[in-house]
Design an enzyme around this catalytic site. Sequence first.
Site, mmCIF file in Angstrom:
data_model
loop_
_atom_site.group_PDB
_atom_site.id
_atom_site.type_symbol
_atom_site.label_atom_id
_atom_site.label_comp_id
_atom_site.label_asym_id
_atom_site.label_seq_id
_atom_site.Cartn_x
_atom_site.Cartn_y
_atom_site.Cartn_z
ATOM 1 N N CYS A 113 1.115 -1.202 -0.220
ATOM 2 C CA CYS A 113 0.143 -0.126 -0.010
ATOM 3 C C CYS A 113 0.275 0.903 0.131
ATOM 4 O O CYS A 113 0.534 2.933 -0.110
ATOM 5 C CB CYS A 113 -0.857 0.034 1.192
ATOM 6 S SG CYS A 113 -2.085 -1.233 1.385
ATOM 7 N N HIS A 238 -3.338 6.785 1.788
ATOM 8 C CA HIS A 238 -3.098 5.582 1.283
ATOM 9 C C HIS A 238 -4.922 5.277 1.344
ATOM 10 O O HIS A 238 -5.285 5.036 2.948
ATOM 11 C CB HIS A 238 -2.812 4.388 2.075
ATOM 12 C CG HIS A 238 -3.718 2.949 1.600
ATOM 13 N ND1 HIS A 238 -4.120 2.865 0.311
ATOM 14 C CD2 HIS A 238 -3.859 1.960 2.254
ATOM 15 C CE1 HIS A 238 -4.123 1.680 0.399
ATOM 16 N NE2 HIS A 238 -4.583 0.626 1.617
ATOM 17 N N ASN A 268 -9.905 -0.247 -1.292
ATOM 18 C CA ASN A 268 -8.856 -0.115 -1.427
ATOM 19 C C ASN A 268 -7.975 -1.137 -2.540
ATOM 20 O O ASN A 268 -8.431 -1.957 -2.564
ATOM 21 C CB ASN A 268 -8.876 -0.534 -0.172
ATOM 22 C CG ASN A 268 -7.086 -1.109 0.631
ATOM 23 O OD1 ASN A 268 -6.264 -0.916 -0.708
ATOM 24 N ND2 ASN A 268 -7.298 -1.068 1.978
#
Length: 312
Positions: A113, A238, A268
Amino acid sequence: MTGTRIAALGHHQPAKVLTNDDLAAMVDTSDEWIRSRVGIRTRHVAGPDETVDEMAAHAAAKALAAAGLTPGDIDYVLVATSTAIDRSPNTAARVAARLGMDAPATLDLNVVCAGFTHALATADHAVRAGAARRALVIGADKMTEITDWTDRTTCVLVGDGAGAAVVEAADTPRIGPVLWGSVPRMGHAVRIEGTPPRFAQEGQSVYRWATTQLPPIARRACERAGLTVEDLAAVVLHQANLRIIEPVARKIGAVNAVVAQDVTESGNTSAASIPMALSKLVARGDIPSGAPALLFGFGGNLSYAGQVVHVP
């Protein structure tokens, strides 16, 4: 040594959209449960034949067009990804082939990430050192391919996509110094392991780490750029989930900043999340050209990397 800047951005998402109600028909969950816990409404899902390098190439082509450049103007391609199944040719080389490039250096980075902000720093260093003239920096992930769709704690989170930035030399530095690191002893908290690989995480551990440890690190990234958090026009974290983004952004204290919340419609997307969210903010005109934005990636490996950039 020279400065660098982001000349242009681009992003790409698959056409298929998966809603919370769609998920509720697949696993024991509901729209209310998902919204209240992670703040996500929809996510984009790549088909079986939509690969990581294909999504990355689409985003890269849009960034090149926005910059008024051709593939031949690029001599360095970096792709941040943790979901490319094949090892060789690497994803960056496949992107270069799709775009018709002749002889660029090609590099994949797997920092999950935090991959895009690591890759952006790597490109910044290479251009300033004279090792590259102009770089394509891409974050691309197909999280849905490594997801256990019977696990409601993870399958509600993920989406697919790619975001790209063109990095080139500039007389005035427009990409600030990176602040990066990791917590190796806690690497088990976010995992992509096994054969076939599967995404798993210890949600509460990640939440506590992100909301308590990361805000002061993000503020230090601003200090390295010679700015205060009050100077920021945008904060692009993120896009893990909204229940992490909101408290982290609040604790950073950037009271004048737009806070990216693309997670609500994209889920995500791991390394794709920051460049995709930033590209959308710029495309909508939510951030003035030249304004400072804090980019801060965190997650897998319990790694983090952040820098302040001035948007194109």
